[in-house]
Scaffold this motif. Structure first.
Motif, short mmCIF file in Angstrom:
data_model
loop_
_atom_site.label_atom_id
_atom_site.label_comp_id
_atom_site.label_asym_id
_atom_site.label_seq_id
_atom_site.Cartn_x
_atom_site.Cartn_y
_atom_site.Cartn_z
N THR A 20 -76.22 -9.28 0.72
CA THR A 20 -76.19 -9.34 -0.73
C THR A 20 -77.64 -9.35 -1.22
N ASP A 21 -77.85 -9.64 -2.48
CA ASP A 21 -79.21 -9.69 -3.02
C ASP A 21 -79.77 -11.11 -2.93
N LEU A 22 -81.07 -11.19 -2.80
CA LEU A 22 -81.75 -12.48 -2.74
C LEU A 22 -81.76 -13.12 -4.12
N PRO A 23 -81.28 -14.36 -4.24
CA PRO A 23 -81.34 -15.03 -5.55
C PRO A 23 -82.77 -15.09 -6.08
N GLU A 24 -82.88 -14.94 -7.38
CA GLU A 24 -84.20 -14.92 -7.99
C GLU A 24 -84.76 -16.33 -8.07
N PRO A 25 -86.01 -16.55 -7.62
CA PRO A 25 -86.61 -17.89 -7.70
C PRO A 25 -87.14 -18.17 -9.09
N GLU A 85 -93.05 -20.57 9.76
CA GLU A 85 -92.32 -19.47 10.39
C GLU A 85 -90.85 -19.82 10.59
N ALA A 86 -90.53 -21.08 10.78
CA ALA A 86 -89.13 -21.48 10.80
C ALA A 86 -88.50 -21.32 9.42
N ILE A 87 -89.26 -21.67 8.37
CA ILE A 87 -88.76 -21.52 7.00
C ILE A 87 -88.57 -20.05 6.65
N ARG A 88 -89.40 -19.17 7.19
CA ARG A 88 -89.26 -17.73 6.94
C ARG A 88 -87.84 -17.27 7.30
N TYR A 89 -87.35 -17.72 8.45
CA TYR A 89 -85.99 -17.36 8.87
C TYR A 89 -84.96 -17.89 7.87
N THR A 90 -85.15 -19.11 7.39
CA THR A 90 -84.18 -19.71 6.47
C THR A 90 -84.16 -19.00 5.13
N LEU A 91 -85.31 -18.58 4.63
CA LEU A 91 -85.33 -17.83 3.37
C LEU A 91 -84.54 -16.54 3.49
N TYR A 92 -84.59 -15.91 4.65
CA TYR A 92 -83.90 -14.63 4.84
C TYR A 92 -82.41 -14.80 5.08
N THR A 93 -82.01 -15.84 5.79
CA THR A 93 -80.61 -15.97 6.20
C THR A 93 -79.85 -17.10 5.50
N GLY A 94 -80.58 -18.07 4.94
CA GLY A 94 -79.92 -19.27 4.42
C GLY A 94 -79.55 -20.28 5.49
N GLU A 95 -79.85 -19.99 6.74
CA GLU A 95 -79.49 -20.87 7.86
C GLU A 95 -80.71 -21.66 8.32
N LYS A 256 -82.01 -27.79 -0.12
CA LYS A 256 -82.67 -27.66 -1.41
C LYS A 256 -82.25 -26.37 -2.12
N GLY A 257 -81.81 -25.36 -1.34
CA GLY A 257 -81.31 -24.14 -1.94
C GLY A 257 -82.35 -23.06 -2.12
N TRP A 258 -83.38 -23.03 -1.27
CA TRP A 258 -84.39 -21.99 -1.37
C TRP A 258 -83.87 -20.68 -0.80
N GLY A 259 -84.31 -19.57 -1.39
CA GLY A 259 -83.96 -18.25 -0.86
C GLY A 259 -82.47 -18.05 -0.79
N MET A 260 -81.99 -17.54 0.35
CA MET A 260 -80.56 -17.30 0.53
C MET A 260 -79.77 -18.59 0.72
N SER A 261 -80.47 -19.71 0.83
CA SER A 261 -79.79 -20.99 1.08
C SER A 261 -78.90 -21.41 -0.07
N SER A 262 -79.20 -20.95 -1.28
CA SER A 262 -78.36 -21.32 -2.42
C SER A 262 -76.94 -20.78 -2.29
N LEU A 263 -76.74 -19.82 -1.39
CA LEU A 263 -75.41 -19.25 -1.15
C LEU A 263 -74.70 -19.91 0.02
N VAL A 264 -75.35 -20.90 0.64
CA VAL A 264 -74.83 -21.51 1.87
C VAL A 264 -74.25 -22.89 1.64
N GLY A 265 -74.98 -23.75 0.90
CA GLY A 265 -74.50 -25.11 0.65
C GLY A 265 -75.35 -26.14 1.34
N ALA A 266 -74.78 -27.34 1.50
CA ALA A 266 -75.53 -28.46 2.06
C ALA A 266 -74.57 -29.44 2.71
N LYS A 283 -76.09 -15.68 4.79
CA LYS A 283 -76.08 -14.27 4.42
C LYS A 283 -77.53 -13.80 4.38
N VAL A 284 -77.71 -12.47 4.50
CA VAL A 284 -79.06 -11.91 4.43
C VAL A 284 -79.15 -10.99 3.23
#
Length: 499
Positions: A20-25, A85-95, A256-266, A283-284
């Motif tokens: 999908t598309d990356l949520p706008e920050p 670099e770990a956060i880079r992965y989370t911004l892209y995948t939400g995981e 916190k919901g950064w990047g794709m994380s806002s589509l994943v939850g907590a 999601k990516v």
């Protein structure tokens, strides 16, 4: 990996990602970063400020002055590369990054067992015990001794259950942690800044600054020309976060919901979290000019939090207690098991009266309580994400049910903590945890590099200097681990067997 223009992207050993598309920050502004985005870095700082900064840093400076603080300089700079670099992965995948590890061959069950097994040996509740020594000292009027172990343990139990109460509430567990850790970090640093400004001479400030930049040879340290590699390796590991703490930062980024994380939850709290859900995987986003622009905007917040908050906070958190130690603790003094929380308190009391003794104990308590709070959440959080993503049975649970994994694990950790307090003394627990943490930094640095090269599209993969930094991180902690085993295990115990 699959073409990111497809509706699915190959996800390795776990199910493929939806696209999908990356949520706008929010538009990046310095003031807005403080008001609305700040959080994961503060929680990570609160979790790391106790062990390396308040305990191991003073232990090093008491024995060697400021000459080995450069070890912290290298450790923090390498760990911040791992964090980002770990956060880079989370911004892209939400995981969280641990989910990225689960996606690698030979599969999630292997990596779930591997990381769970290694991490188990590093989850001693040493911070509750050391925080309890500060409360016990204030209660008794003197630093506890072996005979006062029962009093210390009672306070340690109270600290454990106070941490439990905090993570029970807040809708998202993250919400409660963010508020509490922010308060404690501000209180701790403010107190230490005031004391250092008004009671520590300028020469000690200069000695500390030179220590961070001096790179003095290790073999010249100490009365015998030898370095306590167990203590120094523990200091290197916990100068930042250490162990799985660096990659666990991505759990807070997700919540916190950064990047794709806002589509994943907590992960929801037990009380007040009925409407909070957590997907088993993320999601990516499509690689489009618009999404790449948004990613760069999100990355500004990552830089602000990690370089402006976490990195600078770690240096300040080490420097301020180190200055107190150099100024008020006799050179060469070793930190014993029961005085760790108030190592500098006696010296400050001689200069500023009894009130300084109590204030320093309170500061030591808050420092170590914040670290134990990070552990009380971080341990079950780590295992929850490993199980939630990595085990097939857990993936059959509904998205509202992550807390039914988190809280039973938390209960087991609390029970283990109660037992462990009878098995070992406070400072010993910290040294064991930090040693395991150093080895984990070797593994996670290389694993993070592999995950980002394998699963991230070329447009957002780390630059080469970051990749080299991850390799250097692994090498740095490999040296400490190898020399520690050589000095503390092979030479005294193994080699004598063979003559």
């Amino acid at each position: 990996m699959a073409d990111t223009n497809d509706e699915r992207v190959a996800g390795g050993a776990l199910p493929d990602w939806d696209v999908t598309d990356l949520p706008e920050p929010p538009k990046y502004q310095f003031g807005k970063a403080f008001r609305s985005i700040l959080g994961p870095g503060i929680i990570a700082l609160g979790g790391s400020i106790g062990s390396g900064e308040w305990l191991l840093g003073p232990a090093i400076t008491a024995q060697y002055g400021g000459t080995l603080l450069w070890v912290a300089t290298i450790a923090i700079l390498l760990q911040v590369i791992l964090n980002t670099e770990a956060i880079r992965y989370t911004l892209y995948t939400g995981e969280p990054m641990l989910s990225g590890y689960m996606r690698c061959k030979p599969g999630a069950p292997f990596w779930a067992s591997f990381y769970s097994g290694i991490n188990f040996f590093g989850i001693w509740p040493g911070w509750a015990m050391t925080a309890a020594t500060a409360l016990a000292a204030a209660w008794l009027g003197y630093m506890p001794q072996d005979a006062d172990g029962g009093t210390v343990r009672i306070f340690a139990y109270l600290i454990f259950f106070a941490c439990l109460g905090i993570v029970l509430f807040g809708g998202k567990i993250y919400n409660a942690l963010e508020k509490v850790q922010l308060f404690m970090v501000i209180w701790i640093i403010s107190y230490l800044v005031v004391i250092d400004l008004f009671m520590v001479p300028p020469s000690v400030w200069w000695t500390t600054i030179k220590g961070f930049l001096g790179f003095e040879a290790l073999q010249s340290q100490g009365e015998s020309g030898q370095v306590d590699w167990l203590l120094l390796g523990a200091f290197a590991a916990y100068a930042g976060s250490g162990g799985l703490g660096n990659v666990t930062i991505t759990n807070y980024v997700r919540d916190k919901g950064w990047g794709m994380s806002s589509l994943v939850g907590a992960i929801p709290s037990m009380i007040g979290g009925q409407n909070v859900t957590l997907s088993h995987w993320g999601k990516v986003f499509r690689i489009t000019p618009e999404n790449l622009t948004r990613f760069k905007e999100w990355w500004k917040y990552v830089r602000f939090e990690q370089y402006g908050i976490w990195l600078i906070g770690c240096f300040i958190g080490i420097a301020l207690p180190a200055m107190l130690t150099i100024a008020f603790v006799p050179a060469g003094q070793e930190m014993d098991q029961w005085s760790a929380a108030g190592f500098q308190a006696d010296g400050l009391a001689r200069e500023g009266g009894r009130v300084m003794w109590y204030l320093t104990l309170v500061c030591g308590f808050w420092v170590l309580f914040s670290t134990q709070l990070g552990g009380v959440d971080g341990v079950p959080r780590t295992y929850t994400d490993i199980i939630w993503t990595g085990l097939k049975r857990a993936r059959n649970l509904g998205e509202h049910n992550a807390k039914w994994i988190y809280y039973p694990i938390l209960g087991v950790y609390i029970l283990w903590g109660v037992i462990a307090m009878y098995l070992a003394k406070p400072f010993f627990m910290i040294l064991v945890s930090a040693t395991i943490g150093g080895y984990l930094l070797v593994i996670t640095a290389l694993h993070t590099l592999y995950v980002n090269r394998k699963f991230l599209p070329p447009e957002i993969q780390p630059p080469m200097w970051k990749q080299v930094g991850l390799v250097l991180c692994a090498g740095f902690y490999s040296v400490f681990g190898t020399v520690t085993v050589w000095q503390k295990v092979l030479v005294p115990y193994v080699f004598p067997i063979f003559g």
